[in-house]
Design a protein around this motif. Structure first.
Motif, short mmCIF file in Angstrom:
data_model
loop_
_atom_site.label_atom_id
_atom_site.label_comp_id
_atom_site.label_asym_id
_atom_site.label_seq_id
_atom_site.Cartn_x
_atom_site.Cartn_y
_atom_site.Cartn_z
N LEU A 32 -7.94 -13.33 0.99
CA LEU A 32 -8.44 -12.40 2.01
C LEU A 32 -9.34 -13.09 3.02
O LEU A 32 -9.35 -12.77 4.19
N GLN A 42 -12.53 -2.12 -2.71
CA GLN A 42 -11.25 -1.88 -2.05
C GLN A 42 -10.15 -1.59 -3.07
O GLN A 42 -9.33 -0.69 -2.88
N ILE A 68 -14.25 -6.71 -2.70
CA ILE A 68 -12.85 -6.56 -3.08
C ILE A 68 -12.70 -5.50 -4.17
O ILE A 68 -11.76 -4.69 -4.16
N LEU A 93 3.67 -2.46 -4.12
CA LEU A 93 2.55 -1.56 -3.89
C LEU A 93 2.74 -0.86 -2.54
O LEU A 93 2.71 -1.51 -1.50
N PRO A 94 2.93 0.45 -2.56
CA PRO A 94 3.25 1.16 -1.31
C PRO A 94 2.04 1.24 -0.38
O PRO A 94 0.90 1.27 -0.83
N ALA A 95 2.35 1.28 0.91
CA ALA A 95 1.29 1.46 1.90
C ALA A 95 0.78 2.89 1.82
O ALA A 95 1.48 3.80 1.39
N VAL A 96 -0.46 3.04 2.22
CA VAL A 96 -1.08 4.37 2.19
C VAL A 96 -0.66 5.13 3.43
O VAL A 96 -0.72 4.62 4.54
N LEU A 133 -4.92 -6.79 1.53
CA LEU A 133 -5.18 -6.61 0.10
C LEU A 133 -3.89 -6.44 -0.70
O LEU A 133 -3.70 -7.07 -1.76
N LEU A 134 -2.98 -5.59 -0.21
CA LEU A 134 -1.78 -5.29 -1.01
C LEU A 134 -0.88 -6.51 -1.18
O LEU A 134 -0.47 -6.82 -2.31
N ILE A 155 -7.45 5.38 3.60
CA ILE A 155 -8.13 4.72 2.49
C ILE A 155 -8.69 3.41 3.01
O ILE A 155 -8.02 2.69 3.74
N ASP A 156 -9.92 3.11 2.55
CA ASP A 156 -10.62 1.96 3.08
C ASP A 156 -10.27 0.67 2.32
O ASP A 156 -10.76 0.46 1.22
N PHE A 157 -9.40 -0.17 2.89
CA PHE A 157 -9.21 -1.50 2.32
C PHE A 157 -8.58 -2.40 3.38
O PHE A 157 -7.99 -1.93 4.36
N GLU A 158 -8.77 -3.69 3.16
CA GLU A 158 -8.26 -4.64 4.16
C GLU A 158 -6.74 -4.68 4.13
O GLU A 158 -6.14 -4.54 3.06
N PRO A 159 -6.12 -4.90 5.30
CA PRO A 159 -4.65 -4.89 5.35
C PRO A 159 -4.01 -5.94 4.44
O PRO A 159 -2.91 -5.75 3.94
N LEU A 209 -2.57 -8.79 -3.65
CA LEU A 209 -2.44 -8.33 -5.03
C LEU A 209 -1.04 -8.60 -5.57
O LEU A 209 -0.86 -9.04 -6.71
N LEU A 221 -7.90 -13.59 -4.98
CA LEU A 221 -7.89 -12.53 -3.96
C LEU A 221 -8.91 -12.83 -2.87
O LEU A 221 -8.65 -12.68 -1.67
N GLN A 222 -10.10 -13.21 -3.31
CA GLN A 222 -11.18 -13.52 -2.37
C GLN A 222 -10.73 -14.60 -1.40
O GLN A 222 -10.89 -14.46 -0.18
#
Lengths: 141, 439
Positions: free
Chosen positions: A134, B8, B5, A65-68, A80-81, A74-78, A84, A130-131
């Motif tokens: 994170l 996100q 989540i 999954l590529p970094a943005v 997350l990728l 884009i709003d997401f926690e570092p 996932l 995931l929860q």
């Protein structure tokens, strides 16, 4: 009819680059062999398998999954990728197709050739994992 | 930073979708891209397709395949435009594009065709709104190859399809307003050769269904079954809306969107009252066939959150179709509804107090068949097989304007209890409960 769902599933499984390439291969195969596919009960599920085979053959270097770019747009926690990517493939596909793109559990079940209740299980376990991941990385920060 | 989540994931994969340049969502999903799906045929593209015209008859008969693609596309475009104009100019109830070759079946003749199925159509192919020219060509080629089964066909592009739906939905203007050239499913209308075997047509339908860009392929019988299902299991829509079901209710959210659009139409609201609404991006599946969708309703002076229960009415092998079953604003609960021998009785609880109006509609025709304002209430002399019961409360105790409603469906001989958002929240397990925020 099958294109968006097939692409979404394969992008969820193998990332945007690998997934789109695999979907293209699968759809091309479908066009070529559609006489045979048209007699199948679940051609989308079959094409998904074709795409899986293609993607696994052309394994790409990590990360999937590529970094943005630019970062922060884009709003997401570092975490997350990587979280996932660490999920089992089936869990990741269910989580991304439902929450990333809004596919229904029945549609996903057909694509993955599993039951809707199994989709629900993958979904809840994937989200829980995931929860947990994170939360741990959040505490570490 | 979004705390959920799910939010996100949605954010990141929306970016991924843009990066791939492909639409990765279900057809017409209620998402920010709904009005302009990635890869959708733009108005400009549609116009360029329809700009290439040749003079030809309205209906075609298959010819040898080689070298006929460009002509077929141009002909299809012309037919679509001509068909659309013919629809506008024709009397309602007659097929404006009736093909020259029509199978004669005395048994079929006794059954009035559904709107949109006039002219002995054997099949309709619904194309995704973002189907590409290449995908349309492939369908065209497939039909050309099936000349032993298909006598003639016509393609209705987005504009022509909209005009057709305008005719079909003449009595449902609120529903028609939900459609536009970006979200409407375009259509191939097919007429079979009289001698074509039913089994061969079914095989052809199966083959067409798997072509890229095809949303669904249905026969008149399937359309009628869906129509019947729509009439009996959902609060909305009522009447014949197969085409809109296909176009508009592919997700629980789009069903709710259509439902609330209908529920807040100016002509069904009290005088001087207006309401707006918003629908949650996500639906909570409570089982294979039921989802809960959160919404907000607002007026100039009040707002409230609620839940609607939405049911999937398609079989597993078909694309999803959702209809609203019950629900309402969280502060209102229908305690009981009973409908027996022409009598509807019921009671309700409204935390906000004030005056509640109850409108009762025939669930099939959409016609209002009764009204009440008492609690409990009784309405006699009803004859509909199923009723859509709608509660509105626009003024709380002390005259404060509020926006509260709850709706439910009840069939003849049935008693239903505990309907409404508060009841729905209590019914399902904690993990499926949307978090209803304070206004």
């Amino acid at each position: 009819m099958h294109g968006p769902r097939l692409r979404a599933g394969l992008v969820a499984a193998y990332g945007p680059d690998g997934g789109v390439d695999a979907a293209a291969e699968a759809l091309a195969y479908g066009w070529e062999h559609w006489d045979r596919l048209s007699r199948m009960e679940n051609p989308a599920g079959y094409l998904y398998r074709v795409g899986q085979t293609s993607a696994q053959r052309a394994r790409r270097p990590e990360p999937m999954l590529p970094a943005v770019e630019p970062s922060g747009s884009i709003d997401f926690e570092p975490g997350l990728l990587p979280a996932l990517e660490a999920l089992p493939e089936s869990q990741r596909v269910c989580v991304v197709m439902v929450h990333g793109y809004g596919w229904g559990q029945t549609e996903i079940a057909e694509l993955l050739q599993i039951s809707p209740s199994t989709v629900r299980t993958h979904l809840s376990r994937g989200l829980a994992r995931l929860q947990k991941t994170l939360e741990v990385s959040g505490h570490a920060d | 930073m979004p705390t959920e989540i799910e939010d996100q994931i949605r954010n990141y994969f929306a970016w991924v979708e843009t990066r791939t340049g492909h639409n990765l969502r279900p057809p017409l999903a209620n998402n920010p891209d709904r009005d302009a799906p990635v890869g959708a045929v733009s108005r400009l593209q549609v116009e360029s397709l329809t700009a290439v015209r040749v003079d030809t008859a309205q209906t075609r008969t298959p010819r040898p395949r080689a070298g006929r693609f460009p002509i077929l596309l141009a002909a299809a475009a012309t037919i679509a435009v001509v068909a659309g104009l013919a629809v506008i100019g024709s009397d309602r109830g007659e097929s404006p594009t009736a093909p020259a070759t029509q199978p004669t079946d005395p048994e079929q003749a006794e059954v009035a065709p559904l709107p949109g199925w006039e002219g002995n159509l054997a099949m309709k192919i619904y194309m995704n709104p973002n189907a590409t020219d290449t995908q349309l060509e492939l369908v065209d080629q497939t039909l050309a190859n099936a000349s032993d089964l298909i006598a003639a066909w016509e393609y209705l592009d987005a504009d022509a399809s909209l005009q057709e739906y305008e005719r079909i939905l003449a009595d449902e203007p609120g529903t028609f307003e939900l459609l536009n050239t970006d979200n409407v499913l375009t259509t191939f209308n097919l007429v079979a050769n009289p001698e074509a075997a039913a089994a061969s047509l079914r095989q052809l339908a199966a083959a067409l269904k798997v072509l890229p860009g095809v949303y669904d392929v249905i026969t008149p019988d399937q359309a009628r079954r869906r129509d019947d299902a729509t009439n009996t299991v959902g609060l909305f829509p009522t009447g014949d809306l197969d085409a809109v079901l296909l176009a508009g209710f592919g997700t629980p959210q789009s069903a709710v969107d259509a439902y609330l659009a209908d529920r807040t139409r100016p002509d069904v609201l009290p005088d001087g009252y207006s309401a707006t609404y918003s629908v949650s991006d996500t639906a909570e599946r409570v089982d294979d066939n039921l989802s809960l969708v959160r919404f907000s309703l607002a007026t100039e002076n009040d707002s409230g959150d609620g839940l609607l229960l939405v049911r999937q009415v398609a079989s597993v092998s078909e694309p999803e179709r959702w209809v609203v079953v019950s629900g309402g604003i969280a502060t209102f609960t229908i305690d009981q509804l009973e409908y027996r021998e022409g009598r509807l009785s019921g009671s309700f609880s409204n935390e906000m107090g004030g005056q509640t109006e109850i409108d009762v509609y025939d669930a099939t025709s959409g016609e209002r068949v009764g009204r009440a304002s008492d609690n409990p209430f009784v309405i006699d002399n009803l004859s509909s097989p199923a009723l859509s019961v709608r509660f509105w409360n626009t003024t709380a105790d002390g005259g404060y304007p509020i926006a509260v409603f709850a709706d439910a469906l009840v069939r003849d001989g049935e008693t239903v209890t505990d309907i409404g958002a508060s009841a729905l929240r209590d019914t399902y397990p904690t993990e499926t409960q949307p978090q209803v925020e304070a206004p």
